[in-house]
Design a protein around this motif. Structure first.
Motif, short mmCIF file in Angstrom:
data_model
loop_
_atom_site.label_atom_id
_atom_site.label_comp_id
_atom_site.label_asym_id
_atom_site.label_seq_id
_atom_site.Cartn_x
_atom_site.Cartn_y
_atom_site.Cartn_z
N SER A 141 -3.36 2.39 7.96
CA SER A 141 -3.82 2.99 6.71
C SER A 141 -3.97 1.90 5.66
O SER A 141 -3.45 0.78 5.84
CB SER A 141 -2.83 4.05 6.19
OG SER A 141 -1.64 3.42 5.74
N GLY A 142 -4.63 2.25 4.57
CA GLY A 142 -4.73 1.31 3.46
C GLY A 142 -3.35 1.04 2.88
O GLY A 142 -3.02 -0.10 2.51
N THR A 143 -2.53 2.07 2.82
CA THR A 143 -1.17 1.93 2.29
C THR A 143 -0.37 0.92 3.12
O THR A 143 0.31 0.04 2.58
CB THR A 143 -0.46 3.30 2.29
OG1 THR A 143 -1.29 4.24 1.61
CG2 THR A 143 0.89 3.22 1.62
N LEU A 175 -1.51 -2.59 2.29
CA LEU A 175 -0.97 -3.08 1.02
C LEU A 175 0.50 -3.45 1.16
O LEU A 175 0.96 -4.47 0.64
CB LEU A 175 -1.14 -2.01 -0.07
CG LEU A 175 -2.58 -1.79 -0.57
CD1 LEU A 175 -2.66 -0.52 -1.41
CD2 LEU A 175 -3.07 -2.99 -1.37
N SER A 198 -4.56 4.39 -10.89
CA SER A 198 -4.88 4.14 -9.48
C SER A 198 -4.32 5.28 -8.66
O SER A 198 -3.65 6.18 -9.18
CB SER A 198 -4.25 2.81 -9.04
OG SER A 198 -4.51 2.57 -7.67
N PHE A 199 -4.58 5.21 -7.36
CA PHE A 199 -3.94 6.12 -6.43
C PHE A 199 -2.49 5.64 -6.26
O PHE A 199 -2.22 4.43 -6.28
CB PHE A 199 -4.69 6.09 -5.09
CG PHE A 199 -4.12 7.00 -4.06
CD1 PHE A 199 -3.99 8.36 -4.29
CD2 PHE A 199 -3.70 6.50 -2.84
CE1 PHE A 199 -3.45 9.20 -3.33
CE2 PHE A 199 -3.17 7.34 -1.87
CZ PHE A 199 -3.05 8.69 -2.13
N ALA A 237 -0.44 5.05 -4.05
CA ALA A 237 -0.04 4.09 -3.00
C ALA A 237 0.04 2.66 -3.52
O ALA A 237 0.89 1.88 -3.07
CB ALA A 237 -1.01 4.16 -1.82
N VAL A 271 -6.30 -3.64 -8.83
CA VAL A 271 -6.99 -2.48 -8.26
C VAL A 271 -8.46 -2.48 -8.70
O VAL A 271 -8.75 -2.54 -9.89
CB VAL A 271 -6.32 -1.16 -8.71
CG1 VAL A 271 -7.02 0.03 -8.05
CG2 VAL A 271 -4.84 -1.17 -8.38
N ASP A 298 -6.32 -4.60 -4.22
CA ASP A 298 -6.44 -3.26 -3.65
C ASP A 298 -7.92 -2.91 -3.73
O ASP A 298 -8.42 -2.46 -4.76
CB ASP A 298 -5.58 -2.25 -4.43
CG ASP A 298 -5.70 -0.85 -3.85
OD1 ASP A 298 -6.65 -0.60 -3.08
OD2 ASP A 298 -4.85 0.01 -4.18
N CYS A 351 -9.29 -0.74 -1.69
CA CYS A 351 -9.39 0.48 -0.88
C CYS A 351 -10.53 1.39 -1.31
O CYS A 351 -10.98 2.23 -0.55
CB CYS A 351 -8.06 1.24 -0.93
SG CYS A 351 -6.74 0.41 -0.05
N GLU A 352 -10.98 1.24 -2.57
CA GLU A 352 -12.08 2.08 -3.06
C GLU A 352 -13.36 1.27 -3.22
O GLU A 352 -14.29 1.73 -3.87
CB GLU A 352 -11.70 2.70 -4.41
CG GLU A 352 -10.45 3.55 -4.33
CD GLU A 352 -10.08 4.23 -5.65
OE1 GLU A 352 -10.73 3.95 -6.67
OE2 GLU A 352 -9.15 5.05 -5.62
N ALA A 388 -9.51 0.62 2.86
CA ALA A 388 -8.97 1.84 3.46
C ALA A 388 -10.11 2.67 4.05
O ALA A 388 -11.22 2.67 3.53
CB ALA A 388 -8.21 2.65 2.42
N TYR A 417 -9.77 6.20 5.03
CA TYR A 417 -9.53 7.64 4.99
C TYR A 417 -10.91 8.34 4.90
O TYR A 417 -11.86 7.73 4.41
CB TYR A 417 -8.66 7.93 3.75
CG TYR A 417 -8.22 9.37 3.63
CD1 TYR A 417 -7.24 9.88 4.47
CD2 TYR A 417 -8.78 10.22 2.67
CE1 TYR A 417 -6.84 11.20 4.37
CE2 TYR A 417 -8.39 11.54 2.57
CZ TYR A 417 -7.42 12.03 3.42
OH TYR A 417 -7.03 13.34 3.33
N LYS A 428 -13.43 7.84 2.01
CA LYS A 428 -13.85 6.49 1.60
C LYS A 428 -15.28 6.22 2.08
O LYS A 428 -15.84 6.98 2.85
CB LYS A 428 -12.89 5.45 2.17
CG LYS A 428 -11.42 5.75 1.95
CD LYS A 428 -10.91 5.37 0.58
CE LYS A 428 -9.42 5.69 0.49
NZ LYS A 428 -8.82 5.41 -0.78
N GLY A 457 -6.87 4.77 8.61
CA GLY A 457 -6.98 3.36 8.97
C GLY A 457 -7.17 2.47 7.76
O GLY A 457 -7.43 2.96 6.65
C1 LIG Z 1 -7.24 5.34 -0.65
C2 LIG Z 1 -6.48 4.38 -1.47
C3 LIG Z 1 -5.34 3.72 -0.98
C4 LIG Z 1 -4.62 4.05 0.31
O1 LIG Z 1 -5.35 4.31 1.37
P1 LIG Z 1 -4.78 5.21 2.61
O2 LIG Z 1 -5.62 4.74 3.72
O3 LIG Z 1 -4.97 6.63 2.25
O4 LIG Z 1 -3.34 4.87 2.82
C5 LIG Z 1 -4.75 2.75 -1.77
N1 LIG Z 1 -5.21 2.46 -2.99
C6 LIG Z 1 -6.29 3.09 -3.51
C7 LIG Z 1 -6.74 2.70 -4.87
C8 LIG Z 1 -6.94 4.08 -2.78
O5 LIG Z 1 -7.97 4.73 -3.31
#
Ligand SMILES: *Cc1c(COP(=O)(O)O)cnc(C)c1O
Length: 404
Positions: free
Chosen positions: A54-56, A59, A80-81, A83, A152, A178, A180-181, A202, A204, A207, A214
């Motif tokens: 996962s993205g988490t 990180l 942010s999210f 995580a 982020v 980060d 992830c977005e 990330a 999910y 995304k 993943g």
């Molecule tokens: C989606 C997201 C994550 C984590 O991703 P996961 O794959 O859901 O664990 C982390 N940081 C940000 C900013 C995100 O949008």
């Protein structure tokens, strides 16, 4: 018309890719993960990529690779999210939130410079940046406690990296992105994720590209890549015995079905991003200049936006809850992106944060509304969402009272 909040963009190529794996005995630690990592590193332009569950997880591994330990301070964004802050708590580090720039919603580099200065100085000057619960505890917060900046790239908009990288270089801080977005987003022509020590993406399903669950770490630092690979795989080292564990590890591996899906999506990434860009354009055409609505500003340093969600901000006189309810009745879902992390119940309780601590972030949190968004949305669907939004705003009693 029933419109989902987001949808993955999948074709028969993805279906065949996953089926192909199921005809082999290798469902984990096989050839697809290696190919996915190589293709991803090449796409971003990084020396190495490490696929994770996962993205988490990605990180978290970067926080470990940065050498962040119990009581260390790490600067990050409260917008942010969750995580991106939680991964600091996993290592018992202290998140130092720094407010965002209200226009671009990315870290305010002037504030970051001020925070780093004060935190390196220590004493009373450092206190104002610490979470309320940790102030006045008689800590001697000395310079070396400040370890890293976790930047982020919110909503697919790159943060203003040059000043942040300059601050980090001067102070010997690690920089984790980060991203992830923000897959495919470019800062002054350079890919995000490859600007700091390491970047994380990330996958999910909401995304820009997905593997179900993943994520991916990219880095030019061979030591970081090796450490992340080891910790991802229960602390095993390359080439060592299967049941020999050199350090504390986790099971953060990505399986072969997900890697195959990721490879198929990465093959189409430019198309996936172009389709999202087109949908964002349809929204922009309809909403730009509409009374009571502010669309996302593209920062001057953003040479390529990677659209993650379509977030607008409503004028404070508009009753956002009423707008959401009215849209929901027309089967148009919306989300509140993002409620500030420092005001999440767990953070408020553990660290003593209050409303007013990060005004720009809170103002965005109170005004932001994410509209349904994906690369497979049609122009008719965008039209329907915008019509239902405009009707909802016109019905809004507050805007009526304000004479709008
Ligand atoms: C989606 C997201 C994550 C984590 O991703 P996961 O794959 O859901 O664990 C982390 N940081 C940000 C900013 C995100 O949008």
């Amino acid at each position: 018309m029933k419109i989902p909040m987001s949808s993955p963009d999948l074709t028969s190529a993805e279906v065949e890719a996953v089926r192909g794996v199921l005809r082999t005995p290798h469902l984990s630690i096989g050839p697809r993960i290696v190919k996915f990592e190589e293709a991803f590193a090449a796409y971003i332009g990084a020396a190495s990529a490490v696929a994770v569950s996962s993205g988490t997880a990605g990180l978290h591994l970067c926080v470990i690779a940065a050498g962040v330990e119990d009581g260390d301070l790490v600067l990050t964004s409260p917008l942010s999210f969750i995580a991106s802050a939680n991964v600091l708590l996993y290592e018992r580090a202290v998140p130092i939130f720094v407010d965002v720039d209200p226009k671009t919603m990315t870290p305010d580099s002037t504030l970051v410079a001020e925070a780093v200065d004060d935190l390196s100085h220590g004493g009373k000057r450092a206190d104002r940046w610490l979470p309320p619960e940790l102030r006045d505890l008689g800590h001697a917060w000395d310079g070396p406690r400040l370890k890293a900046i976790l930047v982020v790239h919110a909503f697919g908009q790159p943060a203003d990296m040059d000043p942040l990288l300059g601050i980090a270089r001067d102070r010997g801080l690690r920089v984790i992105e980060d991203a992830c977005e923000a897959i495919g987003a470019q800062y002054k022509g350079r890919n995000v994720g490859n600007l700091g020590d390491a970047g994380v993406f990330a996958f999910y399903p909401n995304k820009q590209m997905t593997t179900g669950e993943g994520g991916m770490i990219v880095t030019d630092n061979a030591d970081w890549a090796a450490l992340c690979r080891s910790v991802r795989n229960q602390g095993r080292s390359d080439g060592s015995e299967w049941l020999r564990h050199d350090r504390l590890g986790y099971n953060y591996r990505l399986d072969e079905m997900s890697a195959a899906l990721g490879l198929a999506q990465l093959d189409r990434i430019e198309d996936l991003l172009a389709k999202r860009d087109r949908v964002a354009g349809w929204y922009y055409e309809r909403l730009q200049g509409f009374e009571g609505i502010e669309v996302l500003h593209t920062a001057p340093w953003t040479t390529r936006m990677s659209w993650f969600v379509y977030v607008i901000r409503l004028d404070p006189v508009i009753d956002r809850d009423a707008v959401r309810l009215s849209m929901e009745e027309k089967s148009v879902p919306t989300r509140v992106y993002f409620p500030p992390i420092h005001l999440q119940p767990y953070y408020a309780k553990r660290f003593g944060f209050h409303r007013g601590d990060f005004p720009a972030t809170e103002k965005i949190g109170e005004a932001a509304l994410a509209l349904p968004f994906s690369g497979v949305m049609t122009e008719d669907e965008v039209d329907y969402v915008c019509k239902s939004l405009m009707e909802a705003i016109h019905e809004s009693p507050a805007l009526g009272r304000a004479g709008g």
